[in-house]
Design an enzyme around this catalytic site. Structure first.
Site, PDB file in Angstrom:
ATOM      1  N   SER A  69       0.967  -1.030  -0.079  1.00  0.00           N
ATOM      2  CA  SER A  69      -0.080  -0.118   0.100  1.00  0.00           C
ATOM      3  C   SER A  69       0.961   1.246  -0.089  1.00  0.00           C
ATOM      4  CB  SER A  69      -0.930   0.118   1.263  1.00  0.00           C
ATOM      5  OG  SER A  69      -0.291  -0.248   2.535  1.00  0.00           O
ATOM      6  N   GLU A  76      -8.906 -10.089   3.226  1.00  0.00           N
ATOM      7  CA  GLU A  76      -9.379  -8.648   2.980  1.00  0.00           C
ATOM      8  C   GLU A  76     -10.625  -8.516   2.101  1.00  0.00           C
ATOM      9  OE1 GLU A  76      -6.289  -6.060   1.225  1.00  0.00           O
ATOM     10  OE2 GLU A  76      -7.694  -4.547   0.896  1.00  0.00           O
TER      11      GLU A  76
HETATM   12  O1  KIV Z   1      -0.330  -3.415   1.478  1.00  0.00           O
HETATM   13  C1  KIV Z   1      -1.111  -3.355   2.347  1.00  0.00           C
HETATM   14  O2  KIV Z   1      -1.221  -2.418   3.101  1.00  0.00           O
HETATM   15  C2  KIV Z   1      -2.103  -4.553   2.726  1.00  0.00           C
HETATM   16  C3  KIV Z   1      -2.906  -4.476   3.973  1.00  0.00           C
HETATM   17  C4  KIV Z   1      -4.038  -3.786   3.588  1.00  0.00           C
HETATM   18  C5  KIV Z   1      -3.223  -5.710   4.269  1.00  0.00           C
HETATM   19  O3  KIV Z   1      -1.822  -5.532   2.283  1.00  0.00           O
END
Ligand code: KIV
Length: 283
Positions: free
Chosen positions: A47, A184
Site C-alpha cells: 500500500s 481482505e
Molecule cells: O499493502 C497493505 O497495506 C496490505 C494490507 C491492507 C493488508 O496488504
C-alpha cells in the site's frame, strides 16, 4: 520495553483467543510510534504505492523500494514483528524468484516474515519460501495486486461459488505452511467460516469482527489518507484527525513567519562572549 514478538507468539494468541493487532508503517518515525504503542505486527504493505508514492494502485511498487522501506521500519521496531509485503511480480514468476526476493527482505532489510497475495495458485511458492526458513503470511479475498482482473478494488466472495473458492484458497495457504492469513474485503460471514476452518490466525481488513485479528492502513486510522483518495472505505475506523492538526500547524507557521512572530529570541543562538584580557599561553 515490551517483549519482542515472534511468529509462535501469534499462533499462541490465536489458541488463547487473544486478538492480534497489525498496522502498516513505511518509515522509521511512524514505525517507532506504532511499536511503542504496542501493536503486535507492523506490516510494510505495498500500500506504499498508494499511500506514500501517490499511485492509483500497488502495482508499480518495486522490490528495491520495498527493501528500502522495510529497512527503515525494521530499525524502528523493538518489539513488533515486522512483515514485508512482496510487491507485484516479485513472486508471480515462480517459487525460485519468490525465494530470492523473500530472502532479500529477511537478510538485507531485517524483516521477520513476508506476505504475498493469492491462494491455490501460489501454494507451491509459499511452500518453497517456508521450507527455506522464512515465515509467510498469506492474503486472500480482495487482493489489490489483481486490480485489473478484479475490475478495481471490489469486495470478493459475495456469490457462493466465489466464497467456496476463497475458503479453498485460505486452506491451500494454510496447507502450504503459512503461519497466518490476511482476509481482505470479504463478507463477515465468509471470514468467520474461513477462520473457523483454519488453525492458523486470520487477520481481517474489511472482513468483520470474527477474524483472529485486525489490520488497518495507518494513514486511514490517523486521518491522513492522501487527499486524492476521497473518503476512506466503509471498513475504516478513523481514530484521529491528523490532517486537520497538520493543516492548522502549517498554516500557523506561515502566519507567524509572515508576521514576524517566529522566530523570537527564545529560538535564537547567542554568540560566545568575547574573552577579555591577554590569553594565557600554554607551552
Ligand atoms: O499493502 C497493505 O497495506 C496490505 C494490507 C491492507 C493488508 O496488504
Amino acid at each position: 520495553m515490551s517483549k519482542r514478538i515472534f511468529v509462535p507468539d501469534l499462533i499462541r494468541k490465536r489458541q488463547r483467543g487473544e486478538a492480534i493487532t497489525m498496522l502498516t508503517a513505511y518509515d522509521f518515525t511512524f514505525a517507532s510510534l506504532v511499536d511503542q504503542a504496542g501493536v503486535d505486527v507492523i506490516l510494510v504493505g505495498d500500500s506504499l504505492g498508494t499511500v506514500v508514492q501517490g499511485h492509483e494502485t500497488t502495482i508499480p511498487v518495486t522490490v528495491d523500494q520495498m527493501v528500502y522501506h522495510v529497512s527503515l521500519v525494521a530499525r524502528a521496531a523493538k518489539s513488533a514483528l515486522v512483515v514485508a509485503d512482496l510487491p507485484f511480480m516479485s513472486y508471480q514468476p515462480g517459487p525460485e524468484v519468490a525465494l530470492q526476493n523473500a530472502g532479500r527482505f529477511i537478510k538485507e532489510a531485517g524483516a521477520a516474515a513476508v506476505k504475498l497475495e493469492g491462494g491455490q495458485t501460489v501454494s507451491e511458492t509459499i511452500r518453497r519460501i517456508v521450507d527455506a526458513g522464512i515465515p509467510v503470511m498469506g492474503h486472500v479475498g480482495l487482493t489489490p495486486q489483481s486490480f485489473h482482473t478484479m475490475g478495481g478494488h471490489k469486495i470478493q466472495g459475495k456469490r457462493s461459488a466465489d466464497a467456496k473458492r476463497l475458503l479453498a484458497d485460505a486452506k491451500a495457504v494454510e496447507n502450504a505452511g503459512a503461519f497466518c492469513v490476511v482476509l481482505e474485503g470479504i463478507p463477515a460471514s465468509l471470514a468467520e467460516q474461513i477462520t473457523n476452518n483454519l488453525s492458523i490466525p486470520t487477520i481481517g481488513i474489511g472482513a468483520g469482527s470474527k477474524c483472529s485479528g485486525q489490520v488497518l492502513v495507518l494513514h486511514d486510522l490517523l486521518g491522513i489518507t492522501p487527499l486524492g483518495e476521497g473518503a476512506p472505505p466503509k471498513f475504516v475506523k478513523q481514530y484521529a484527525n491528523l490532517k486537520e492538526t497538520i493543516l492548522s500547524a502549517v498554516a500557523n507557521f506561515i502566519t507567524d513567519v509572515k508576521s514576524g512572530e517566529f522566530p523570537t529570541t527564545e529560538h535564537e543562538y547567542k554568540a560566545s562572549p568575547e574573552k577579555s584580557g591577554p590569553r594565557r599561553v600554554v607551552s
